[in-house]
Design an enzyme around this catalytic site. Structure first.
Site, PDB file in Angstrom:
ATOM      1  N   VAL A  46       9.765 -11.393 -25.915  1.00 20.54           N
ATOM      2  CA  VAL A  46       8.693 -11.571 -25.011  1.00 20.54           C
ATOM      3  C   VAL A  46       9.166 -11.208 -23.480  1.00 20.54           C
ATOM      4  O   VAL A  46       8.352 -10.785 -22.966  1.00 20.54           O
ATOM      5  CB  VAL A  46       8.558 -13.376 -24.881  1.00 20.54           C
ATOM      6  CG1 VAL A  46       7.801 -13.853 -23.899  1.00 20.54           C
ATOM      7  CG2 VAL A  46       8.152 -13.805 -26.227  1.00 20.54           C
ATOM      8  N   THR A 155       8.919 -21.049 -25.719  1.00 26.87           N
ATOM      9  CA  THR A 155       7.963 -22.023 -26.484  1.00 26.87           C
ATOM     10  C   THR A 155       8.680 -23.493 -26.281  1.00 26.87           C
ATOM     11  O   THR A 155      10.029 -23.569 -26.755  1.00 26.87           O
ATOM     12  CB  THR A 155       7.702 -21.585 -27.717  1.00 26.87           C
ATOM     13  OG1 THR A 155       7.073 -20.518 -27.834  1.00 26.87           O
ATOM     14  CG2 THR A 155       6.980 -22.634 -28.519  1.00 26.87           C
ATOM     15  N   GLU A 182       3.581 -17.785 -24.321  1.00 23.38           N
ATOM     16  CA  GLU A 182       3.143 -16.558 -25.102  1.00 23.38           C
ATOM     17  C   GLU A 182       2.315 -16.616 -26.436  1.00 23.38           C
ATOM     18  O   GLU A 182       2.687 -17.537 -27.103  1.00 23.38           O
ATOM     19  CB  GLU A 182       4.393 -15.566 -25.048  1.00 23.38           C
ATOM     20  CG  GLU A 182       5.534 -16.251 -25.752  1.00 23.38           C
ATOM     21  CD  GLU A 182       5.730 -16.160 -27.215  1.00 23.38           C
ATOM     22  OE1 GLU A 182       4.698 -15.341 -27.648  1.00 23.38           O
ATOM     23  OE2 GLU A 182       6.109 -16.825 -27.756  1.00 23.38           O
ATOM     24  N   PHE A 183       1.740 -15.506 -26.711  1.00 25.26           N
ATOM     25  CA  PHE A 183       1.252 -15.336 -27.920  1.00 25.26           C
ATOM     26  C   PHE A 183       1.387 -14.042 -28.760  1.00 25.26           C
ATOM     27  O   PHE A 183       0.862 -13.588 -29.538  1.00 25.26           O
ATOM     28  CB  PHE A 183      -0.487 -15.736 -28.143  1.00 25.26           C
ATOM     29  CG  PHE A 183      -0.455 -17.122 -27.219  1.00 25.26           C
ATOM     30  CD1 PHE A 183      -0.730 -18.250 -28.079  1.00 25.26           C
ATOM     31  CD2 PHE A 183      -1.086 -17.057 -25.859  1.00 25.26           C
ATOM     32  CE1 PHE A 183      -1.094 -19.217 -27.340  1.00 25.26           C
ATOM     33  CE2 PHE A 183      -1.527 -18.356 -25.324  1.00 25.26           C
ATOM     34  CZ  PHE A 183      -1.246 -19.622 -26.134  1.00 25.26           C
ATOM     35  N   ASN A 239       0.045 -21.842 -33.191  1.00 32.15           N
ATOM     36  CA  ASN A 239       1.109 -21.415 -34.429  1.00 32.15           C
ATOM     37  C   ASN A 239       0.746 -22.295 -35.397  1.00 32.15           C
ATOM     38  O   ASN A 239       0.766 -21.952 -36.534  1.00 32.15           O
ATOM     39  CB  ASN A 239       2.387 -21.407 -33.863  1.00 32.15           C
ATOM     40  CG  ASN A 239       2.888 -20.169 -33.177  1.00 32.15           C
ATOM     41  OD1 ASN A 239       1.977 -19.156 -32.962  1.00 32.15           O
ATOM     42  ND2 ASN A 239       4.113 -20.037 -32.443  1.00 32.15           N
ATOM     43  N   GLY A 288       7.338 -16.641 -42.357  1.00 31.61           N
ATOM     44  CA  GLY A 288       8.634 -16.845 -42.015  1.00 31.61           C
ATOM     45  C   GLY A 288       8.616 -16.397 -40.508  1.00 31.61           C
ATOM     46  O   GLY A 288       7.840 -16.543 -39.614  1.00 31.61           O
ATOM     47  N   CYS A 291       9.220 -18.253 -35.490  1.00 38.79           N
ATOM     48  CA  CYS A 291       8.097 -19.143 -34.702  1.00 38.79           C
ATOM     49  C   CYS A 291       7.371 -20.089 -35.535  1.00 38.79           C
ATOM     50  O   CYS A 291       7.379 -21.170 -35.171  1.00 38.79           O
ATOM     51  CB  CYS A 291       6.975 -18.235 -33.906  1.00 38.79           C
ATOM     52  SG  CYS A 291       7.860 -17.041 -32.985  1.00 38.79           S
ATOM     53  N   LYS A 352       8.576  -9.788 -41.867  1.00 40.52           N
ATOM     54  CA  LYS A 352       7.216  -9.067 -42.133  1.00 40.52           C
ATOM     55  C   LYS A 352       7.564  -7.664 -41.769  1.00 40.52           C
ATOM     56  O   LYS A 352       8.614  -7.275 -40.981  1.00 40.52           O
ATOM     57  CB  LYS A 352       6.309  -9.738 -40.935  1.00 40.52           C
ATOM     58  CG  LYS A 352       6.654  -9.345 -39.476  1.00 40.52           C
ATOM     59  CD  LYS A 352       5.577  -9.924 -38.597  1.00 40.52           C
ATOM     60  CE  LYS A 352       5.770  -9.672 -37.269  1.00 40.52           C
ATOM     61  NZ  LYS A 352       4.677 -10.093 -36.450  1.00 40.52           N
TER      62      LYS A 352
END
Ligand code: UGA
Length: 481
Positions: A46, A155, A182-183, A239, A288, A291, A352
């Site tokens: 981030v 977060t 943040e996204f 989320n 996973g 977050c 991922k």
């Protein structure tokens, strides 16, 4: 030029208390250095992405990272995680001089906005460690010039920004604390800062929120101004919703197994309704990363700490855990009901594709369970390199996928890296002892694999057998039980 201070007051207050806000956008491309330095604290995904993009918009950005190794990397224009595009842009803006690096918050003595992006990792007792964030805010109260806006991007549970603001106001009532969650998705951070779906800014002081809004104006995204608690809850809610959407489609995949339907088609059909949508709606091994699992749990805990038990969030986490068990059960069943002495090759370790991040990666959990049941496991990943304590002893990690599958009875695809789809599957088949492929992400070309003689199973779709029993399958039958 007074780029950052010149904000357009055009706004529409809505009955909900949320304000949609439109700062004026300057397209001149002139350096925005007269707006003052913006400090960014913490060089994780981030922080690096935020600092780099702000600098690319000609804001003078100073990225502070206290870890010596990370700081050294940044000085060489390298980033401490896998993201080649972001690294390239960081090099560009650092060479142009709009992005600089420091090891100490003391260098933020002339920053009029500081964006805090430090980690808030889970503790062993299940809570969140806000220590790093608290230390940074504390230090900022000592070094910041009058009127600095401190932006919390880390977060944090709803209520945190307001609590910290209360502490800060005792000694520095001139500072403002603002929540701006943040996204960003890992491996997409650059794009997500450049082209966010929305920017959420929360805090009690309107002018401070507008100052932050002006910083992100070049993104041309809808800006939502609200309270700090609402901003924080928007982050957790987003989320938790996405994680629940994944658990929902995974739950449906089980129904598909029960009635012989295909989850890929079912999800596509359901997601065609624009109210639902197909993104974050792919069945697989479960979610996973650093977050979703943490944030679902944190929201559940927040409810519990105030006497509210969230059945939905509890189910979301339980389904996520069960999904891995279901995939293991598929492998076990295909290997004659036992995993003992069976060789399982795992393709993909990262949580991922596009990242080397192993935090809460479903693959690690699955491998641990396979080993507990006596399986011999080899694993491979194009980017992630697990350290000694991340995998059980005896698990062999190799870089080359072909080496990984050699002699395997079954393959589990755990991460949908594109290179696994384009492997020479005939070569894979001939080097294996068995012929089972369990596709934990419904990603491979199942029909092609079946043609090559594999027994192919995805998540939530029927097992596909080759028409004639393969040599490898016959060999497998003769293995000791
Ligand atoms: C997630 C959110 O998507 C970001 O918006 C958010 O900012 C970020 O968390 C955060 O809080 O910092 P990220 O953890 O990078 O981003 O990963 P995602 O791409 O959302 O994937 C999360 C997990 O869900 C992965 O394990 C992925 O394999 C899994 N997933 C995703 C599915 O199982 N099915 C899907 O359809 C989509």
């Amino acid at each position: 030029m007074e780029r950052c201070r010149r904000v357009d007051a055009k706004q529409a207050r809505q009955a909900t208390g949320v304000t949609k806000y439109s700062p004026s956008v300057d397209h001149s491309g002139e350096a925005r250095s007269s707006a003052g330095t913006v400090g960014i604290v913490g060089a994780g995904n981030v922080g690096v992405a935020t600092a780099t993009v702000l600098a690319s918009w000609k804001t003078q950005a100073l990225l502070v990272e206290n870890d010596p190794a990370r700081y050294e990397l940044l000085c060489k224009h390298r980033i401490p995680f896998f993201d080649p595009d972001l690294e390239a842009l960081l090099g560009d803006v650092a060479r142009q001089g709009t992005l600089r690096f420091s090891r100490t918050i003391d260098d933020l003595a002339d920053a009029d906005v500081v964006i805090v992006c430090v980690g808030t990792p889970p503790t062993t007792s299940g809570g969140l460690d806000l220590g790093a964030l608290e230390r940074v805010v504390d230090r900022l109260t000592e070094v910041s010039p009058s009127g600095t806006v401190v932006v919390i991007k880390s977060t944090v549970p709803p209520g945190t920004t307001e609590r910290l603001a209360g502490v800060v106001s005792r000694t520095r009532p001139d500072l403002s604390l603002v929540s701006c969650p943040e996204f960003l998705r890992e491996a997409n951070c650059l794009d997500d800062v450049l082209r966010p779906a929305r920017i959420v800014i929360g805090g009690p002081k309107r002018a401070a929120c507008e100052k932050v809004a002006a910083l992100f104006a070049p993104a041309n995204a809808p800006i939502i101004l609200t309270s700090a608690a609402s901003a924080e809850l928007i982050k957790y809610g987003a989320n938790a919703f996405l994680a629940t959407k994944i658990s929902f489609v995974n739950e449906l995949s089980h129904f598909c197994d029960l009635v012989g339907a295909d989850i890929t088609v079912v999800a596509e059909g359901i997601g065609a309704d624009p109210r639902i949508g197909t993104s974050c709606f792919s069945a697989g091994l479960g979610f996973g990363g650093s977050c979703f699992p943490k944030d679902v749990r944190a929201l559940e805990d927040l409810g519990a700490s105030r006497g509210y038990r969230s059945l939905l969030l509890q189910a979301c986490s339980e389904i996520n855990a069960q999904q891995k068990e279901r995939v293991i059960a598929k492998i076990r069943a295909s290997l004659g009901g036992t995993l003992s002495e069976r060789h399982v090759a795992v393709l993909g370790l990262a949580f991922k594709p596009g990242t080397d991040d192993l935090r809460q990666a479903p693959s690690l959990d699955v491998i641990g369970k396979l080993v507990l049941e006596g399986a011999k496991v080899t694993a491979t990943d194009p980017a992630a390199a697990p350290s000694g304590d991340e995998l059980p002893r005896g698990v062999k990690v190799v870089r080359d996928a072909y080496r990984c599958v050699q002699g395997a009875d079954a393959i589990l695809l755990a991460t949908e890296w594109p290179e696994y789809r384009s492997l020479d599957w005939a070569r894979v088949r001939s080097s294996m002892r068995g012929n089972v492929v369990v596709d934990g992400r419904n990603f491979l070309h199942g029909a092609h694999l079946v043609e090559l003689g594999f027994v192919y199973q995805g998540v939530g779709n029927a097992t596909r057998q080759p028409t004639t029993p393969s040599r490898a399958a016959l060999k497998l039958k003769s293995l000791p039980e």
